[in-house]
Design a protein around this motif. Structure first.
Motif, short mmCIF file in Angstrom:
data_model
loop_
_atom_site.label_atom_id
_atom_site.label_comp_id
_atom_site.label_asym_id
_atom_site.label_seq_id
_atom_site.Cartn_x
_atom_site.Cartn_y
_atom_site.Cartn_z
N LEU A 86 42.94 50.28 49.41
CA LEU A 86 42.27 49.03 49.75
C LEU A 86 41.28 49.23 50.90
O LEU A 86 40.16 48.69 50.86
N ASN A 100 38.41 51.00 49.33
CA ASN A 100 37.66 50.11 48.44
C ASN A 100 36.75 49.18 49.23
O ASN A 100 35.62 48.90 48.81
N SER A 118 42.91 46.22 43.96
CA SER A 118 41.85 45.23 44.15
C SER A 118 40.66 45.84 44.91
O SER A 118 40.84 46.43 45.97
N PRO A 155 38.89 43.62 49.27
CA PRO A 155 39.84 42.93 50.14
C PRO A 155 39.17 41.95 51.11
O PRO A 155 39.85 41.07 51.65
N PRO A 186 36.38 39.61 50.30
CA PRO A 186 35.46 39.16 49.25
C PRO A 186 34.32 38.31 49.79
O PRO A 186 34.46 37.60 50.78
N GLU A 221 34.00 38.45 43.00
CA GLU A 221 34.77 39.52 43.63
C GLU A 221 36.26 39.14 43.70
O GLU A 221 37.13 40.00 43.50
N ASN A 234 39.46 41.06 42.03
CA ASN A 234 40.65 41.43 42.81
C ASN A 234 41.92 41.12 42.04
O ASN A 234 42.90 41.88 42.09
N ARG A 275 44.31 44.07 40.49
CA ARG A 275 45.35 44.20 41.51
C ARG A 275 46.40 45.22 41.06
O ARG A 275 46.60 45.44 39.87
N TRP A 279 46.45 38.77 45.80
CA TRP A 279 45.38 38.58 44.81
C TRP A 279 45.91 38.18 43.45
O TRP A 279 45.23 38.28 42.45
#
Length: 445
Positions: free
Chosen positions: A125, A128, A148, A151, A153, A158, A162, A166, A365
């Motif tokens: 995460l 990401n 996701s 994190p 958004p 988005e 997620n 997820r 999420w």
């Protein structure tokens, strides 16, 4: 909430967040992107890591025990007192209380932020947040894997990605039943075996390794006898506009594995009595290209959460299913912060739902509840996901899903375990078990 409002009005972005923003995942935000702190009134606690370890009452090989067996409802929301809680109820729940009261009630419990994930998922995460981007058309993501992608958004699209991506474990096998009760509550459950292989969540896997395939799913109907032996195989793709999902169906009477066309969007979910569309499975799935997505910010609302009473072997289908709605005495609602996303059907496109509202848990999420509106703007259906933390992984996921049809006063319910074996998050699948040829061979045995 000032930041929430700014995010709610932000235009969709194709870029990852800045280094300073991403650093918040180790500061005021949790690794998943939720607010670490509780709310000002103390009714939502601070996040303390979630339910990352099994409780002392759990025994290996058993179905997840309720970690809060002594919890009692703080209060119960009814049709008569709903106005007192109106700012913390969704439009869908207000309608259910009004239409199905006085039998339909919402028991509200202490808020427990149990969602937790493995440390490697938290690391992904963080990565990401720094690198994930939407594809130019919004129908997929790039430079992300395992969980996701956004994190922090910046748009409704988005947030929906997620949910779609997820973490749900790397693989899982389980049995459960679904049913579509008539108005008087009679039902015939369809017991199904599910095998998932989440290719995008495997350790060390990159997007280039999975060739646009994010997961594989096999289902086999075990009963009733009229449907037993029916198999479905799904290869779920990331960008479904460029490469639509692949699906096959095997029916024992035909003894042939056939491609399933149009298993997407507004198509009726098989065997759902036309009470649910294909894209409502898992609360929302598939390509998001039919809708314009608006992020409306965050709200504190009462949502289904920590549904261990529904998950227990003692909660049989006969205990859960009632006329018009499930047994609400077995449910648990808690006050949580959720992201609110509104989807409006794009001009010229066709779907039975012209507007949809999604309420997505900040800690996981996971979509917790939704509202589906018809072409006249009327609230038509309300869906819920009753979730638990499968603390042996750990992963936060549904144990029971519902769609209430307000026009017919019937509903679709999925996740009736009836004392089936626990979810197996280490079945040891191999990717080639999910090929069409492998499924064809297994069906004929």
């Amino acid at each position: 909430m000032g930041l929430v409002s700014l995010l709610g009005l932000a235009a969709p972005s194709l870029a990852s967040v800045s280094e300073d923003e991403a650093a918040r995942l180790d500061q005021d935000l949790t690794p998943v992107g939720a607010e670490r702190a509780g709310n000002g009134s103390g009714t939502i606690p601070a996040w303390d890591g979630g339910l990352a370890e099994p409780p002392a009452t759990y025994r290996e090989g058993e179905i997840e025990a309720d970690p809060f067996p002594d919890d009692k409802p703080l209060f119960v929301i009814t049709a008569e007192n709903a106005a007192l809680y109106g700012d913390k109820l969704t439009a869908g729940h207000r309608k259910l209380l009004e239409q199905y009261g006085p039998e339909y009630v919402m028991p509200v419990y202490q808020t427990r932020r149990t969602a937790a994930y493995p440390e490697r998922i938290y690391e992904r995460l963080r990565d990401n947040a720094r690198h994930a981007e939407l594809l130019d058309n919004g129908n997929g993501v790039r430079s992300t894997i395992a969980t996701s992608p956004f994190p922090i958004p910046q748009s409704g699209l988005e947030v929906i990605w997620n949910h779609i991506l997820r973490f749900r474990g790397e693989e899982v096998s389980f049995r459960s039943a679904f049913a579509t009760p008539t108005v008087d509550g009679s039902f015939n459950p369809v017991l199904t075996e599910y095998d998932y292989y989440f290719a995008y969540s495997e350790p060390g896997v990159s997007l280039s390794d999975i060739d646009n395939k994010i997961f594989y799913l096999k289902t086999r109907i075990m009963s009733p006898s009229s449907l037993a032996g029916t198999l479905n195989l799904v290869h779920e793709t990331l960008d479904q506009v460029r490469s639509p999902r692949l699906a096959w169906r095997y029916q024992s009477g035909e003894r042939r594995l056939r491609r399933s066309p149009n298993l997407a969007y507004t198509t009726d979910l098989p065997n759902s009595s036309s009470l649910r569309t294909v894209d409502q499975k898992d609360m929302y799935n598939g390509a998001p290209n039919q809708y314009d997505w608006r992020l409306k910010g965050k709200r504190e609302i009462y949502v289904p959460y920590n549904a261990y009473r529904l998950h227990q072997p003692s909660a049989s289908a006969d205990d859960i299913i009632q006329p018009r709605h499930i047994n609400q005495q077995l449910t648990r609602y808690e006050l949580h912060r959720v992201w609110v996303v509104e989807a409006t059907l794009r001009t010229g496109l066709d779907h039975v739902y012209h507007r949809r509202v999604f309420y997505i848990d900040e800690d996981s999420w996971q979509i917790l509840t939704t509202e589906e509106y018809d072409s006249d703007g009327n609230l038509w259906r309300v869906s819920e996901a009753h979730n638990i933390s499968y603390y042996t992984v750990p992963v936060f996921w549904t144990t029971l899903e519902l769609t209430y049809d307000l026009k017919s006063e019937r509903y679709y319910v999925d996740g009736l375990d009836d004392g089936q074996k626990p979810y197996d998050f280490e079945p040891g699948f191999r990717g080639n078990e999910f090929s069409a040829s492998a499924v064809r061979r297994s069906a004929r045995r």
